[in-house]
Enzyme design. Sequence first.
Site, PDB file in Angstrom:
ATOM      1  N   CYS A 134       0.846  -1.225   0.041  1.00 63.02           N
ATOM      2  CA  CYS A 134       0.073  -0.042   0.111  1.00 63.02           C
ATOM      3  C   CYS A 134       0.867   1.139   0.053  1.00 63.02           C
ATOM      4  CB  CYS A 134      -1.013   0.044   1.024  1.00 63.02           C
ATOM      5  SG  CYS A 134      -1.871   1.461   1.199  1.00 63.02           S
ATOM      6  N   CYS A 137      -0.583   4.026   2.181  1.00 64.57           N
ATOM      7  CA  CYS A 137      -0.275   4.066   3.648  1.00 64.57           C
ATOM      8  C   CYS A 137       1.085   4.132   3.848  1.00 64.57           C
ATOM      9  CB  CYS A 137      -0.445   2.374   3.934  1.00 64.57           C
ATOM     10  SG  CYS A 137      -2.217   1.780   3.445  1.00 64.57           S
ATOM     11  N   ASP A 138       1.994   3.832   3.220  1.00 64.32           N
ATOM     12  CA  ASP A 138       3.435   3.718   3.763  1.00 64.32           C
ATOM     13  C   ASP A 138       4.475   4.586   2.986  1.00 64.32           C
ATOM     14  OD1 ASP A 138       2.805   1.713   5.690  1.00 64.32           O
ATOM     15  OD2 ASP A 138       3.003   0.151   4.159  1.00 64.32           O
TER      16      ASP A 138
END
Length: 309
Positions: A134, A137-138
């Site tokens: 992701c 997300c990261d």
Amino acid sequence: MEQIKCLIIGSGPAGYTAAIYAGRANLSPVLYGGLQVGGQLTQTTIVENFPGYPDGVDGNQMMMELRQQAQRFGADLRDGIVTAVDFSNQPYKITIDGENTVEAETVIIATGASAKYLGLDDEKKYNGMGVSACATCDGFFYRKKTVAVVGGGDTACEEAIYLAQLCQKVYMIVRKPYLRASEVMQRRVMENEKIEVLFEHNTLGLYGDGAVEGAHVVYRKGETDERRYNLPIDGFFLAIGHKPNTDIFRPWLDLDETGYIRTIEGTPRTNILGVFAAGDCADPVYRQAIVAAGSGCKAALEAERFLQE
């Protein structure tokens, strides 16, 4: 034991849309959000192709608005993961978090799909230490660093473009000699000076002391001009597709060879009366938010008709 008219499993565009329609039909729907509340769109930055948002919309924002709309019409939205089902007799028995069991007259399955991995041991070894599925997300953790994205479809291109806004360099590792993505996404990738596409490449493994420092890659694997080398990177992002989240339904429902729920053509009906499937868990072809939302609508309408009959 709690009795439920319409139970919805999953909370992506399909699940929330089903909850909206079921709520408006006075079915008192109960929705269990699952492991990833809001579904895959909560991992997306800007959604540009969902009708009604001419300037695009943040994926999290869109899912929150769908959630609020479902609540407005009386849907009971709950935290919890469905861990087992028993479709042998009506009402159907559904187990939540391995503990509580409820009975439902109709069930709408909207469990979506999960990211696929290459299957390398190093993916587990460096999980959370350089390996991610992701980018949104990261990606923040790799600002001004060098990363690689595995895949050649629309998702991989979107991830690469997003990461290019944060990172100094983005490699795309593509096993084919071309991108499978749509024309517009291909163009955006090729025009981005921070993105370099490594065609006909495969990843053999990862290396690093405690965290990812690079990938072992091979060019034209198995051919006479095969070339293996180390690619220095700080992050390794997977974008190679998804697996439908349908394992718990396998004993009861008709699934295809990859696990997608088979439905009666043109409908969300499964091989079990009163059980319907919507969204990516039953869609191996399109896998788009608008298609998922439409199928959630159909599932709720079918549930209403089934209860009336």
